[in-house]
Design a protein around this motif. Structure first.
Motif, PDB file in Angstrom:
ATOM      1  N   TYR A 154      33.857  20.254 -25.300  1.00  0.00           N
ATOM      2  CA  TYR A 154      35.186  20.341 -24.698  1.00  0.00           C
ATOM      3  C   TYR A 154      35.075  20.611 -23.202  1.00  0.00           C
ATOM      4  CZ  TYR A 154      39.829  21.869 -23.466  1.00  0.00           C
ATOM      5  OH  TYR A 154      41.044  21.991 -22.836  1.00  0.00           O
ATOM      6  N   LYS A 155      34.176  21.495 -22.811  1.00  0.00           N
ATOM      7  CA  LYS A 155      33.986  21.807 -21.391  1.00  0.00           C
ATOM      8  C   LYS A 155      33.535  20.574 -20.625  1.00  0.00           C
ATOM      9  CE  LYS A 155      33.691  24.631 -17.861  1.00  0.00           C
ATOM     10  NZ  LYS A 155      34.917  25.220 -17.261  1.00  0.00           N
ATOM     11  N   VAL A 156      32.600  19.816 -21.191  1.00  0.00           N
ATOM     12  CA  VAL A 156      32.133  18.587 -20.543  1.00  0.00           C
ATOM     13  C   VAL A 156      33.286  17.595 -20.403  1.00  0.00           C
ATOM     14  CG1 VAL A 156      30.677  16.544 -20.861  1.00  0.00           C
ATOM     15  CG2 VAL A 156      29.718  18.830 -21.215  1.00  0.00           C
ATOM     16  N   LEU A 157      34.104  17.462 -21.441  1.00  0.00           N
ATOM     17  CA  LEU A 157      35.246  16.542 -21.373  1.00  0.00           C
ATOM     18  C   LEU A 157      36.218  16.955 -20.269  1.00  0.00           C
ATOM     19  CD1 LEU A 157      37.076  14.268 -22.389  1.00  0.00           C
ATOM     20  CD2 LEU A 157      37.943  15.849 -24.132  1.00  0.00           C
ATOM     21  N   SER A 158      36.516  18.244 -20.169  1.00  0.00           N
ATOM     22  CA  SER A 158      37.468  18.697 -19.152  1.00  0.00           C
ATOM     23  C   SER A 158      36.931  18.455 -17.744  1.00  0.00           C
ATOM     24  CB  SER A 158      37.799  20.178 -19.355  1.00  0.00           C
ATOM     25  OG  SER A 158      36.665  20.991 -19.144  1.00  0.00           O
ATOM     26  N   MET A 159      35.626  18.624 -17.547  1.00  0.00           N
ATOM     27  CA  MET A 159      35.020  18.383 -16.234  1.00  0.00           C
ATOM     28  C   MET A 159      34.963  16.892 -15.941  1.00  0.00           C
ATOM     29  SD  MET A 159      32.018  21.286 -16.469  1.00  0.00           S
ATOM     30  CE  MET A 159      31.606  21.365 -14.727  1.00  0.00           C
ATOM     31  N   LEU A 160      34.669  16.116 -16.971  1.00  0.00           N
ATOM     32  CA  LEU A 160      34.677  14.657 -16.836  1.00  0.00           C
ATOM     33  C   LEU A 160      36.064  14.175 -16.420  1.00  0.00           C
ATOM     34  CD1 LEU A 160      33.186  12.310 -19.560  1.00  0.00           C
ATOM     35  CD2 LEU A 160      35.485  11.935 -18.701  1.00  0.00           C
ATOM     36  N   ALA A 161      37.101  14.734 -17.047  1.00  0.00           N
ATOM     37  CA  ALA A 161      38.483  14.348 -16.738  1.00  0.00           C
ATOM     38  C   ALA A 161      38.875  14.739 -15.316  1.00  0.00           C
ATOM     39  CB  ALA A 161      39.438  14.987 -17.739  1.00  0.00           C
ATOM     40  N   ASN A 162      38.196  15.747 -14.759  1.00  0.00           N
ATOM     41  CA  ASN A 162      38.453  16.156 -13.374  1.00  0.00           C
ATOM     42  C   ASN A 162      37.672  15.319 -12.371  1.00  0.00           C
ATOM     43  OD1 ASN A 162      40.373  18.197 -13.744  1.00  0.00           O
ATOM     44  ND2 ASN A 162      38.794  19.698 -14.261  1.00  0.00           N
ATOM     45  N   GLY A 163      36.948  14.303 -12.868  1.00  0.00           N
ATOM     46  CA  GLY A 163      36.270  13.374 -11.982  1.00  0.00           C
ATOM     47  C   GLY A 163      34.841  13.725 -11.625  1.00  0.00           C
ATOM     48  N   VAL A 180      23.809  16.469 -20.545  1.00  0.00           N
ATOM     49  CA  VAL A 180      25.188  16.063 -20.262  1.00  0.00           C
ATOM     50  C   VAL A 180      25.471  14.715 -20.911  1.00  0.00           C
ATOM     51  CG1 VAL A 180      26.840  15.396 -18.477  1.00  0.00           C
ATOM     52  CG2 VAL A 180      25.328  17.355 -18.105  1.00  0.00           C
ATOM     53  N   LYS A 181      24.542  13.775 -20.767  1.00  0.00           N
ATOM     54  CA  LYS A 181      24.733  12.447 -21.356  1.00  0.00           C
ATOM     55  C   LYS A 181      24.868  12.542 -22.876  1.00  0.00           C
ATOM     56  CE  LYS A 181      22.262   9.919 -17.730  1.00  0.00           C
ATOM     57  NZ  LYS A 181      21.065   9.104 -17.402  1.00  0.00           N
ATOM     58  N   GLN A 182      24.089  13.430 -23.488  1.00  0.00           N
ATOM     59  CA  GLN A 182      24.197  13.617 -24.933  1.00  0.00           C
ATOM     60  C   GLN A 182      25.567  14.168 -25.314  1.00  0.00           C
ATOM     61  OE1 GLN A 182      20.918  16.073 -26.198  1.00  0.00           O
ATOM     62  NE2 GLN A 182      19.373  14.712 -25.324  1.00  0.00           N
ATOM     63  N   HIS A 183      26.060  15.132 -24.520  1.00  0.00           N
ATOM     64  CA  HIS A 183      27.394  15.691 -24.778  1.00  0.00           C
ATOM     65  C   HIS A 183      28.468  14.614 -24.636  1.00  0.00           C
ATOM     66  CE1 HIS A 183      26.358  19.766 -25.516  1.00  0.00           C
ATOM     67  NE2 HIS A 183      25.985  20.071 -24.277  1.00  0.00           N
ATOM     68  N   VAL A 184      28.373  13.799 -23.578  1.00  0.00           N
ATOM     69  CA  VAL A 184      29.363  12.742 -23.337  1.00  0.00           C
ATOM     70  C   VAL A 184      29.366  11.753 -24.502  1.00  0.00           C
ATOM     71  CG1 VAL A 184      30.005  10.789 -21.874  1.00  0.00           C
ATOM     72  CG2 VAL A 184      29.318  12.958 -20.827  1.00  0.00           C
ATOM     73  N   SER A 185      28.180  11.374 -24.959  1.00  0.00           N
ATOM     74  CA  SER A 185      28.088  10.440 -26.092  1.00  0.00           C
ATOM     75  C   SER A 185      28.724  11.026 -27.339  1.00  0.00           C
ATOM     76  CB  SER A 185      26.620  10.098 -26.373  1.00  0.00           C
ATOM     77  OG  SER A 185      26.046   9.394 -25.299  1.00  0.00           O
ATOM     78  N   ALA A 186      28.467  12.323 -27.573  1.00  0.00           N
ATOM     79  CA  ALA A 186      29.053  12.975 -28.744  1.00  0.00           C
ATOM     80  C   ALA A 186      30.566  13.058 -28.633  1.00  0.00           C
ATOM     81  CB  ALA A 186      28.455  14.370 -28.909  1.00  0.00           C
ATOM     82  N   VAL A 187      31.068  13.344 -27.426  1.00  0.00           N
ATOM     83  CA  VAL A 187      32.511  13.413 -27.188  1.00  0.00           C
ATOM     84  C   VAL A 187      33.163  12.071 -27.493  1.00  0.00           C
ATOM     85  CG1 VAL A 187      34.273  13.588 -25.392  1.00  0.00           C
ATOM     86  CG2 VAL A 187      32.461  15.313 -25.529  1.00  0.00           C
ATOM     87  N   LEU A 188      32.598  11.001 -26.955  1.00  0.00           N
ATOM     88  CA  LEU A 188      33.181   9.675 -27.162  1.00  0.00           C
ATOM     89  C   LEU A 188      33.165   9.286 -28.642  1.00  0.00           C
ATOM     90  CD1 LEU A 188      31.663   7.706 -24.121  1.00  0.00           C
ATOM     91  CD2 LEU A 188      33.932   8.722 -24.335  1.00  0.00           C
ATOM     92  N   LYS A 189      32.080   9.651 -29.334  1.00  0.00           N
ATOM     93  CA  LYS A 189      31.983   9.323 -30.756  1.00  0.00           C
ATOM     94  C   LYS A 189      33.045  10.067 -31.554  1.00  0.00           C
ATOM     95  CE  LYS A 189      28.704   9.200 -34.619  1.00  0.00           C
ATOM     96  NZ  LYS A 189      27.290   9.449 -35.040  1.00  0.00           N
ATOM     97  N   THR A 197      35.899   6.910 -18.857  1.00  0.00           N
ATOM     98  CA  THR A 197      37.158   6.731 -18.128  1.00  0.00           C
ATOM     99  C   THR A 197      38.343   6.840 -19.075  1.00  0.00           C
ATOM    100  OG1 THR A 197      36.107   5.289 -16.489  1.00  0.00           O
ATOM    101  CG2 THR A 197      38.504   5.164 -16.681  1.00  0.00           C
ATOM    102  N   GLN A 198      38.234   6.188 -20.212  1.00  0.00           N
ATOM    103  CA  GLN A 198      39.296   6.244 -21.220  1.00  0.00           C
ATOM    104  C   GLN A 198      39.502   7.679 -21.706  1.00  0.00           C
ATOM    105  OE1 GLN A 198      38.390   4.048 -24.786  1.00  0.00           O
ATOM    106  NE2 GLN A 198      40.548   3.772 -25.347  1.00  0.00           N
ATOM    107  N   ALA A 199      38.398   8.394 -21.913  1.00  0.00           N
ATOM    108  CA  ALA A 199      38.483   9.782 -22.364  1.00  0.00           C
ATOM    109  C   ALA A 199      39.193  10.648 -21.335  1.00  0.00           C
ATOM    110  CB  ALA A 199      37.086  10.323 -22.647  1.00  0.00           C
ATOM    111  N   GLY A 200      38.826  10.462 -20.054  1.00  0.00           N
ATOM    112  CA  GLY A 200      39.439  11.254 -18.992  1.00  0.00           C
ATOM    113  C   GLY A 200      40.923  10.974 -18.842  1.00  0.00           C
ATOM    114  N   VAL A 201      41.301   9.708 -18.941  1.00  0.00           N
ATOM    115  CA  VAL A 201      42.709   9.328 -18.803  1.00  0.00           C
ATOM    116  C   VAL A 201      43.540   9.928 -19.928  1.00  0.00           C
ATOM    117  CG1 VAL A 201      44.324   7.383 -18.934  1.00  0.00           C
ATOM    118  CG2 VAL A 201      42.296   7.219 -17.484  1.00  0.00           C
ATOM    119  N   LEU A 202      43.065   9.798 -21.160  1.00  0.00           N
ATOM    120  CA  LEU A 202      43.809  10.326 -22.307  1.00  0.00           C
ATOM    121  C   LEU A 202      43.897  11.848 -22.259  1.00  0.00           C
ATOM    122  CD1 LEU A 202      42.541   8.067 -25.232  1.00  0.00           C
ATOM    123  CD2 LEU A 202      44.862   8.177 -24.309  1.00  0.00           C
ATOM    124  N   PHE A 203      42.815  12.498 -21.846  1.00  0.00           N
ATOM    125  CA  PHE A 203      42.815  13.954 -21.750  1.00  0.00           C
ATOM    126  C   PHE A 203      43.840  14.420 -20.728  1.00  0.00           C
ATOM    127  CE2 PHE A 203      41.136  18.024 -20.151  1.00  0.00           C
ATOM    128  CZ  PHE A 203      40.972  18.710 -21.342  1.00  0.00           C
TER     129      PHE A 203
END
Length: 213
Positions: A154-163, A180-189, A197-203
């Protein structure tokens, strides 16, 4: 029977009113916090707390992000939002995150007491005559899947959404870019999405924020 409770709100008078409204049903085991980070610390230090009354607009909560953060980090704690916001979309977005209830601050104390009684009996509680949800299926599914994330994800997603870029996230969290890449892959899955980009926009849409960049 005493139920350990946390009241998280930055207004001491309202916290005092909430204590008055709930102490009869829940007993004296009531903790208080006046900002979001303090609330998290109390929950970490007092794992027996079963119920949290959370103000969406308290310092550090970042609105709906606070709900998502608490639900992912403390999945066994029931969260009841107590907020001055009465926007039906905010209530529905909160609801899809798995909260137990949403009590507007305009609710009379006697009705708050009845709402708490309802929640203690195992029921959810929301304002009467709440309009039907106008959230799209995509938005509803996204908010439900958010609760599947671990706190780190969740923390990685929130930071990703902040650019933030992977190397920036790695620096902020003191982890490797590979992690970080492993976390991002898990988030998207878990969110059933194709790219960051899609994850950040929706968040950001979910939280009522503009997309970074």
């Amino acid at each position: 029977m005493s139920v350990p409770v946390l009241i998280a709100d930055d207004h001491p008078l309202f916290r005092a009113a909430m204590v008055q409204a709930i102490s009869t049903q829940l007993g004296p085991d009531i903790y208080q916090a006046d900002d979001f980070e303090q609330a998290r610390q109390v929950l970490r230090q007092t794992p027996r707390i079963e119920l949290v009354f959370l103000d969406l607009n308290m310092p550090g909560a970042d609105g709906l992000a606070g709900i998502a953060g608490l639900v992912t980090e403390f999945p066994d704690v029931q969260v009841v939002v107590v907020s001055a916001q009465e926007d039906p979309q905010v209530i529905h977005r909160s609801k899809t995150m798995g909260i137990t209830g949403f009590i507007p601050k305009s609710t009379p104390l006697a009705d708050i007491t009845r709402a708490v009684e309802c929640i203690l009996q195992g029921h959810d509680w929301y304002p009467a005559n709440l309009p039907d949800s106008e959230l799209s299926d995509e938005a509803s599914q996204f908010t439900q899947r958010l609760t599947l994330l671990t706190p780190h994800q969740y923390k990685v997603l929130s930071m990703l959404a902040n650019g933030l870029l992977n190397k920036q996230i790695a620096f902020e969290l003191s982890i490797s870019e590979s992690t970080v890449k492993q976390h991002v892959s898990a988030v998207l899955k878990k969110l059933h999405l194709n790219n960051r980009t899609q994850a950040g926009v929706l968040f950001n849409q979910l939280l009522g924020k503009r997309s970074a960049g």
